[in-house]
Design a protein around this motif. Sequence first.
Motif, PDB file in Angstrom:
ATOM      1  N   THR A 134       0.883  -1.245  -0.095  1.00  0.00           N
ATOM      2  CA  THR A 134      -0.164  -0.013   0.013  1.00  0.00           C
ATOM      3  C   THR A 134       0.861   1.318   0.067  1.00  0.00           C
ATOM      4  O   THR A 134       0.573   2.157  -0.632  1.00  0.00           O
ATOM      5  CB  THR A 134      -1.187  -0.007   1.207  1.00  0.00           C
ATOM      6  OG1 THR A 134      -0.426  -0.024   2.442  1.00  0.00           O
ATOM      7  CG2 THR A 134      -1.790  -1.194   0.944  1.00  0.00           C
ATOM      8  N   LYS A 163      -7.295   3.634   4.138  1.00  0.00           N
ATOM      9  CA  LYS A 163      -7.799   4.276   2.688  1.00  0.00           C
ATOM     10  C   LYS A 163      -6.856   4.964   1.965  1.00  0.00           C
ATOM     11  O   LYS A 163      -5.662   5.263   2.283  1.00  0.00           O
ATOM     12  CB  LYS A 163      -8.892   5.276   2.886  1.00  0.00           C
ATOM     13  CG  LYS A 163     -10.035   4.965   4.022  1.00  0.00           C
ATOM     14  CD  LYS A 163     -11.036   4.125   3.720  1.00  0.00           C
ATOM     15  CE  LYS A 163     -12.029   3.996   4.703  1.00  0.00           C
ATOM     16  NZ  LYS A 163     -11.702   3.775   6.106  1.00  0.00           N
ATOM     17  N   PRO A 164      -7.069   5.184   0.655  1.00  0.00           N
ATOM     18  CA  PRO A 164      -5.891   5.958  -0.134  1.00  0.00           C
ATOM     19  C   PRO A 164      -5.819   7.106   0.099  1.00  0.00           C
ATOM     20  O   PRO A 164      -4.627   7.631   0.204  1.00  0.00           O
ATOM     21  CB  PRO A 164      -6.790   5.835  -1.604  1.00  0.00           C
ATOM     22  CG  PRO A 164      -7.638   4.551  -1.533  1.00  0.00           C
ATOM     23  CD  PRO A 164      -7.955   4.384  -0.120  1.00  0.00           C
ATOM     24  N   GLN A 165      -6.720   7.877   0.820  1.00  0.00           N
ATOM     25  CA  GLN A 165      -6.466   9.295   1.389  1.00  0.00           C
ATOM     26  C   GLN A 165      -5.729   9.229   2.438  1.00  0.00           C
ATOM     27  O   GLN A 165      -4.839   9.981   2.532  1.00  0.00           O
ATOM     28  CB  GLN A 165      -7.917   9.858   1.553  1.00  0.00           C
ATOM     29  CG  GLN A 165      -8.649  10.026   0.535  1.00  0.00           C
ATOM     30  CD  GLN A 165      -9.756   8.874   0.322  1.00  0.00           C
ATOM     31  OE1 GLN A 165      -9.357   7.957   0.556  1.00  0.00           O
ATOM     32  NE2 GLN A 165     -10.758   9.260  -0.296  1.00  0.00           N
ATOM     33  N   GLU A 213      -6.302  -4.793  -3.059  1.00  0.00           N
ATOM     34  CA  GLU A 213      -5.476  -5.447  -3.701  1.00  0.00           C
ATOM     35  C   GLU A 213      -4.119  -5.867  -3.021  1.00  0.00           C
ATOM     36  O   GLU A 213      -3.612  -6.972  -3.460  1.00  0.00           O
ATOM     37  CB  GLU A 213      -4.890  -4.247  -4.650  1.00  0.00           C
ATOM     38  CG  GLU A 213      -5.841  -3.732  -5.465  1.00  0.00           C
ATOM     39  CD  GLU A 213      -5.568  -2.322  -6.284  1.00  0.00           C
ATOM     40  OE1 GLU A 213      -6.227  -2.055  -7.208  1.00  0.00           O
ATOM     41  OE2 GLU A 213      -4.586  -1.697  -5.981  1.00  0.00           O
ATOM     42  N   SER A 254     -14.070   8.765   6.136  1.00  0.00           N
ATOM     43  CA  SER A 254     -14.639   8.609   4.813  1.00  0.00           C
ATOM     44  C   SER A 254     -16.051   9.155   4.846  1.00  0.00           C
ATOM     45  O   SER A 254     -16.692   9.189   4.064  1.00  0.00           O
ATOM     46  CB  SER A 254     -14.307   7.485   4.269  1.00  0.00           C
ATOM     47  OG  SER A 254     -14.919   6.537   5.043  1.00  0.00           O
ATOM     48  N   TYR A 274     -13.503  13.142   1.798  1.00  0.00           N
ATOM     49  CA  TYR A 274     -12.673  12.906   3.167  1.00  0.00           C
ATOM     50  C   TYR A 274     -12.444  13.962   4.106  1.00  0.00           C
ATOM     51  O   TYR A 274     -12.730  15.280   3.693  1.00  0.00           O
ATOM     52  CB  TYR A 274     -11.335  12.366   2.381  1.00  0.00           C
ATOM     53  CG  TYR A 274     -10.774  11.202   3.319  1.00  0.00           C
ATOM     54  CD1 TYR A 274     -11.355   9.838   3.429  1.00  0.00           C
ATOM     55  CD2 TYR A 274      -9.685  11.608   4.246  1.00  0.00           C
ATOM     56  CE1 TYR A 274     -10.899   9.068   4.296  1.00  0.00           C
ATOM     57  CE2 TYR A 274      -9.118  10.500   5.034  1.00  0.00           C
ATOM     58  CZ  TYR A 274      -9.757   9.281   5.074  1.00  0.00           C
ATOM     59  OH  TYR A 274      -9.258   8.238   5.693  1.00  0.00           O
ATOM     60  N   LEU A 331      -0.774   0.477  -4.049  1.00  0.00           N
ATOM     61  CA  LEU A 331      -1.787  -0.498  -4.171  1.00  0.00           C
ATOM     62  C   LEU A 331      -2.985  -0.201  -3.287  1.00  0.00           C
ATOM     63  O   LEU A 331      -2.527   0.442  -1.887  1.00  0.00           O
ATOM     64  CB  LEU A 331      -1.404  -1.937  -3.861  1.00  0.00           C
ATOM     65  CG  LEU A 331      -1.164  -2.764  -5.010  1.00  0.00           C
ATOM     66  CD1 LEU A 331      -0.029  -2.226  -5.872  1.00  0.00           C
ATOM     67  CD2 LEU A 331      -0.719  -4.340  -4.740  1.00  0.00           C
ATOM     68  N   THR A 332      -4.133  -0.582  -3.367  1.00  0.00           N
ATOM     69  CA  THR A 332      -5.148  -0.338  -2.416  1.00  0.00           C
ATOM     70  C   THR A 332      -5.055  -1.468  -1.246  1.00  0.00           C
ATOM     71  O   THR A 332      -4.397  -2.656  -1.497  1.00  0.00           O
ATOM     72  CB  THR A 332      -6.786  -0.427  -2.836  1.00  0.00           C
ATOM     73  OG1 THR A 332      -6.837  -1.667  -3.492  1.00  0.00           O
ATOM     74  CG2 THR A 332      -6.896   0.605  -3.850  1.00  0.00           C
ATOM     75  N   PHE A 333      -5.778  -1.282  -0.046  1.00  0.00           N
ATOM     76  CA  PHE A 333      -5.527  -2.263   1.057  1.00  0.00           C
ATOM     77  C   PHE A 333      -5.961  -3.677   0.180  1.00  0.00           C
ATOM     78  O   PHE A 333      -5.350  -4.902   0.517  1.00  0.00           O
ATOM     79  CB  PHE A 333      -6.327  -1.907   2.269  1.00  0.00           C
ATOM     80  CG  PHE A 333      -6.396  -3.048   3.308  1.00  0.00           C
ATOM     81  CD1 PHE A 333      -5.396  -3.481   4.053  1.00  0.00           C
ATOM     82  CD2 PHE A 333      -7.575  -3.957   3.230  1.00  0.00           C
ATOM     83  CE1 PHE A 333      -5.402  -4.497   4.835  1.00  0.00           C
ATOM     84  CE2 PHE A 333      -7.637  -4.725   4.280  1.00  0.00           C
ATOM     85  CZ  PHE A 333      -6.401  -5.368   4.774  1.00  0.00           C
ATOM     86  N   LEU A 365      -3.338   6.923   2.981  1.00  0.00           N
ATOM     87  CA  LEU A 365      -1.748   6.679   2.404  1.00  0.00           C
ATOM     88  C   LEU A 365      -1.372   8.099   1.623  1.00  0.00           C
ATOM     89  O   LEU A 365      -0.103   8.299   1.779  1.00  0.00           O
ATOM     90  CB  LEU A 365      -2.065   5.592   1.336  1.00  0.00           C
ATOM     91  CG  LEU A 365      -2.585   4.269   2.103  1.00  0.00           C
ATOM     92  CD1 LEU A 365      -2.819   3.281   1.209  1.00  0.00           C
ATOM     93  CD2 LEU A 365      -0.992   3.687   2.809  1.00  0.00           C
ATOM     94  N   ASN A 366      -2.248   8.960   1.038  1.00  0.00           N
ATOM     95  CA  ASN A 366      -1.794   9.965   0.484  1.00  0.00           C
ATOM     96  C   ASN A 366      -1.305  11.027   1.241  1.00  0.00           C
ATOM     97  O   ASN A 366      -0.023  11.657   1.253  1.00  0.00           O
ATOM     98  CB  ASN A 366      -3.097  10.725  -0.367  1.00  0.00           C
ATOM     99  CG  ASN A 366      -3.173  10.043  -1.616  1.00  0.00           C
ATOM    100  OD1 ASN A 366      -2.482   9.197  -1.958  1.00  0.00           O
ATOM    101  ND2 ASN A 366      -4.407  10.155  -2.144  1.00  0.00           N
TER     102      ASN A 366
END
Length: 418
Positions: free
Chosen positions: A163, A225-227, A171, A342, A365, A167-169, A229-230
């Motif tokens: 991640t 979440k991707p956010q 995936e 979220s 978000y 990758l998403t969690f 990780l961002n």
Amino acid sequence: MKNKKKLTIGLFGLGCVGGGLYEVLNRSSLIDAEIKTICIRDQNKKRTLSEYILTTDRYAILDDDEINVVVELIDDANAAYEIVSEALKRGKHVVTANKKMVAEHLDELIKLARKNEVSFLYEASVCGSIPVIRNLEEYYNNDSLSSVTGICNGTTNYILSQTNRGLTFAEALSKAQELGFAESDPTMDIDGYDSKFKLVLLIKHAFGITVQPDDIANTGIRNIKPQDLNYAAEKGYRVKLFSHAQKIGKHVLGMVAPYFVPETHFAYTVENEFNAIVVEALFSDKQLFIGKGAGSYPTASAVLSDIAALLFDYQYEYKKEQSVIDTFFTNDFSLDIYLGSSEGEIGLNELSFELEYTRFVSDEYAYKTGRVLFSELKAMDFNKKKHLFFAILPDASVGLSENPRITGAQKNKELIPG
Ligand SMILES: NC(=O)c1ccc[n+]([C@@H]2O[C@H](COP(=O)([O-])OP(=O)(O)OC[C@H]3O[C@@H](n4cnc5c(N)ncnc54)[C@H](OP(=O)(O)O)[C@@H]3O)[C@@H](O)[C@H]2O)c1
């Protein structure tokens, strides 16, 4: 050193670790130990070993007076507890890799081993091949040890390594499952239970106290979440799941939680299925152990090391128990976290902060950073909050409450040997 003796082993389990041990022991000419009988669950499974050594009857080992060592490597913690306690009662030494079973019955099993004057060793149950238990037990002086922090679960570290690369969690989890790093039901790993059982053992050997698993908060990584990780990537952080314990005065605190770690942190470059432990002490400062925390041969090597130690009657002495009579576990402290939601501000407001440093809200978000009371965070059970993710901020200083409440009965008191 005492005289060497012959070890005759009854082995429970012939899976990943048990199979590895069988091979490793056969290849090692240095240890005078022989596996006499192996107990498995399914007698119809195809195996390469000849049948004469196999049994499905646990009493074929437990009732055999020639067998003086039981090596327990099965994947069923309840059956493991029955086998191990019975073996200790019958005066057999026990070596196990089962962290759940040991963490849930630690004091009782230590008592049984003491009563029956046998060894009860479990190096392989914490971080596989890394020799951390014996080092904590033998090397570090209690007064100077201040913290133990580890990446103790290879599955989550592998997932987070993916991640952290985009990758998403979901995936990353499915990749880990394809490669055999994650089970089909990954709950124990991704919700931090496996790391927590290991932390119970680390706390026992680092600080001398027994903490019940339920008293330690464990939050895993399933809701990242991707956010989130961002956010981490923008700040130059990676996300790691730590088992962490530290001693402040007469109090020990501990948790399993996601952490944001900067590039300068020891864990930043510990990637994939690797485990690592940092032990911090007053005079030696920080020391890092790194290695394979799982897998057939790495784990078997730790089991083999325990077996070899039996040749010299090695036992854990739990020396630190005696100097920590007034030391207590507590969840009564505050620290700095990031909280992502979220479900916008409604989600953010589910956890009140003592101090708020930053807040960001958009349509998709929201996040805030600030200082929280850890006991309130523990009470929320974040593994079940799909819309929320928290991570502990880098260099988050811990503020112990003025009169910290003791968490759980300090059962170690009754353990001091007579
Ligand atoms: N895998 C790792 O990398 C790793 C690392 C550190 C610690 N550990 C710990 O090591 C232990 C073993 O893990 P593993 O990965 O080797 O498990 P595994 O591959 O699933 O193998 C489990 C073995 O236990 C046997 N078994 C299960 N219940 C039994 C019972 N009631 N009586 C007798 N045998 C029984 C199974 O028999 P059948 O063959 O007949 O099914 C099998 O041989 C676990 O406590 C685990 O947490 C594993």
